[in-house]
Write an enzyme that holds these catalytic residues in place. Structure first.
Site, PDB file in Angstrom:
ATOM      1  N   GLY A  46       2.322  -5.126   0.361  1.00 12.06           N
ATOM      2  CA  GLY A  46       1.113  -5.919   0.522  1.00 12.06           C
ATOM      3  C   GLY A  46       0.559  -6.324  -0.827  1.00 12.06           C
ATOM      4  O   GLY A  46       0.779  -5.629  -1.832  1.00 12.06           O
ATOM      5  N   GLN A  51      -5.612  -9.362  -6.730  1.00 14.00           N
ATOM      6  CA  GLN A  51      -4.729  -8.634  -7.651  1.00 14.00           C
ATOM      7  C   GLN A  51      -3.928  -9.546  -8.574  1.00 14.00           C
ATOM      8  O   GLN A  51      -3.355  -9.076  -9.548  1.00 14.00           O
ATOM      9  CB  GLN A  51      -3.744  -7.766  -6.853  1.00 14.00           C
ATOM     10  CG  GLN A  51      -4.383  -6.598  -6.142  1.00 14.00           C
ATOM     11  CD  GLN A  51      -3.358  -5.873  -5.298  1.00 14.00           C
ATOM     12  OE1 GLN A  51      -3.069  -6.288  -4.189  1.00 14.00           O
ATOM     13  NE2 GLN A  51      -2.777  -4.815  -5.830  1.00 14.00           N
ATOM     14  N   CYS A  91      -0.458   1.412  -4.533  1.00 14.82           N
ATOM     15  CA  CYS A  91      -1.032   0.089  -4.766  1.00 14.82           C
ATOM     16  C   CYS A  91      -0.363  -0.495  -6.001  1.00 14.82           C
ATOM     17  O   CYS A  91      -0.189   0.213  -7.000  1.00 14.82           O
ATOM     18  CB  CYS A  91      -2.539   0.233  -4.996  1.00 14.82           C
ATOM     19  SG  CYS A  91      -3.361  -1.326  -5.356  1.00 14.82           S
ATOM     20  N   LEU A  92      -0.006  -1.766  -5.931  1.00 15.12           N
ATOM     21  CA  LEU A  92       0.683  -2.384  -7.071  1.00 15.12           C
ATOM     22  C   LEU A  92      -0.205  -2.445  -8.314  1.00 15.12           C
ATOM     23  O   LEU A  92       0.304  -2.622  -9.418  1.00 15.12           O
ATOM     24  CB  LEU A  92       1.189  -3.777  -6.697  1.00 15.12           C
ATOM     25  CG  LEU A  92       2.287  -3.786  -5.610  1.00 15.12           C
ATOM     26  CD1 LEU A  92       2.683  -5.210  -5.257  1.00 15.12           C
ATOM     27  CD2 LEU A  92       3.498  -2.978  -6.057  1.00 15.12           C
ATOM     28  N   HIS A 133      -5.987  -1.913   3.639  1.00 18.25           N
ATOM     29  CA  HIS A 133      -5.925  -1.725   2.181  1.00 18.25           C
ATOM     30  C   HIS A 133      -6.105  -3.062   1.460  1.00 18.25           C
ATOM     31  O   HIS A 133      -6.884  -3.164   0.509  1.00 18.25           O
ATOM     32  CB  HIS A 133      -4.575  -1.068   1.840  1.00 18.25           C
ATOM     33  CG  HIS A 133      -4.289  -0.908   0.384  1.00 18.25           C
ATOM     34  ND1 HIS A 133      -4.090   0.323  -0.216  1.00 18.25           N
ATOM     35  CD2 HIS A 133      -4.157  -1.821  -0.613  1.00 18.25           C
ATOM     36  CE1 HIS A 133      -3.869   0.145  -1.512  1.00 18.25           C
ATOM     37  NE2 HIS A 133      -3.887  -1.142  -1.776  1.00 18.25           N
ATOM     38  N   GLU A 134      -5.390  -4.085   1.930  1.00 20.05           N
ATOM     39  CA  GLU A 134      -5.461  -5.398   1.253  1.00 20.05           C
ATOM     40  C   GLU A 134      -6.829  -6.062   1.481  1.00 20.05           C
ATOM     41  O   GLU A 134      -7.348  -6.734   0.587  1.00 20.05           O
ATOM     42  CB  GLU A 134      -4.341  -6.323   1.728  1.00 20.05           C
ATOM     43  CG  GLU A 134      -2.919  -5.798   1.514  1.00 20.05           C
ATOM     44  CD  GLU A 134      -2.652  -5.242   0.134  1.00 20.05           C
ATOM     45  OE1 GLU A 134      -3.270  -5.706  -0.849  1.00 20.05           O
ATOM     46  OE2 GLU A 134      -1.829  -4.305   0.026  1.00 20.05           O
ATOM     47  N   HIS A 137      -9.270  -4.968  -1.060  1.00 23.79           N
ATOM     48  CA  HIS A 137      -9.155  -5.649  -2.362  1.00 23.79           C
ATOM     49  C   HIS A 137     -10.040  -6.909  -2.401  1.00 23.79           C
ATOM     50  O   HIS A 137     -10.559  -7.266  -3.444  1.00 23.79           O
ATOM     51  CB  HIS A 137      -7.713  -6.074  -2.629  1.00 23.79           C
ATOM     52  CG  HIS A 137      -6.835  -4.985  -3.173  1.00 23.79           C
ATOM     53  ND1 HIS A 137      -7.081  -4.352  -4.376  1.00 23.79           N
ATOM     54  CD2 HIS A 137      -5.686  -4.445  -2.705  1.00 23.79           C
ATOM     55  CE1 HIS A 137      -6.129  -3.457  -4.603  1.00 23.79           C
ATOM     56  NE2 HIS A 137      -5.259  -3.487  -3.600  1.00 23.79           N
TER      57      HIS A 137
HETATM   58 NI    NI Z   1      -3.519  -2.404  -3.419  1.00 27.54          NI
END
Ligand code: NI
Length: 167
Positions: A46, A51, A91-92, A133-134, A137
């Site tokens: 995701g 991000q 998380c990236l 989660h996304e 963000h």
């Molecule tokens: Ni994330």
């Protein structure tokens, strides 16, 4: 398509509140395609536009093994949710660290696709967790915000260590 740079914690731009998407144009389609490419290359399941330094209400997810089920959610809204489950998340923007987070087990979400068409999605399990989660963000929230101060500081110390290792 092009790979985008992913902002890493504690970049203050990760705390921005994303703006609603109003123009469903070629630039939006390109951003969504680039985000998918960036997510697959990372690799991740995701990615939110926040991000990649594009604070718009847009996210991409694909929890399939074969990377053949991309989903693009524009202006997503949570309509309903049920239950709770604890899932280990990464998380990236926090490469190499993971933590257990409690989420809703089932969600119903309304969103638009890249051409502006409205749709609804009901899902549970990993996809539901990933969407929550996304969506966080998009309001400047990251998964470590759910951790106790002690757990958070341990995780952030580990993140620093991973960064030093990565050079
Ligand atoms: Ni994330």
């Amino acid at each position: 398509m092009a790979k985008l740079d992913i902002l890493e914690f504690p970049d203050p731009r990760l705390r921005l509140n994303a703006l609603p998407v109003e123009a469903f144009d070629a630039a939006l389609k390109k951003l969504a395609d680039d985000m998918l490419e960036t997510m697959y290359a990372a690799p991740g399941i995701g990615l939110a536009a926040t991000q990649v330094n594009a604070p718009k209400r847009l996210l991409v997810v694909d929890v399939s093994e074969a990377h053949d089920a991309p989903l693009v959610l524009v202006n997503p809204e949570l309509l309903d949710s049920r239950g709770s489950e604890v899932c280990q998340e990464g998380c990236l923007s926090f490469p190499g660290v993971f933590a257990d987070v409690q989420r809703k087990e089932w969600v119903r979400v309304k969103a638009q696709d890249v051409s502006g068409k409205l749709f609804e999605l009901e899902t549970d399990g990993l996809l539901a967790v990933c969407i929550q989660h996304e969506m966080d963000h998009l309001v400047g929230k990251v998964f470590v915000d759910y951790l106790s101060p002690l757990k958070r500081s341990l995780l952030l110390r580990k993140l620093e260590k991973q960064r030093r290792k990565a050079g």
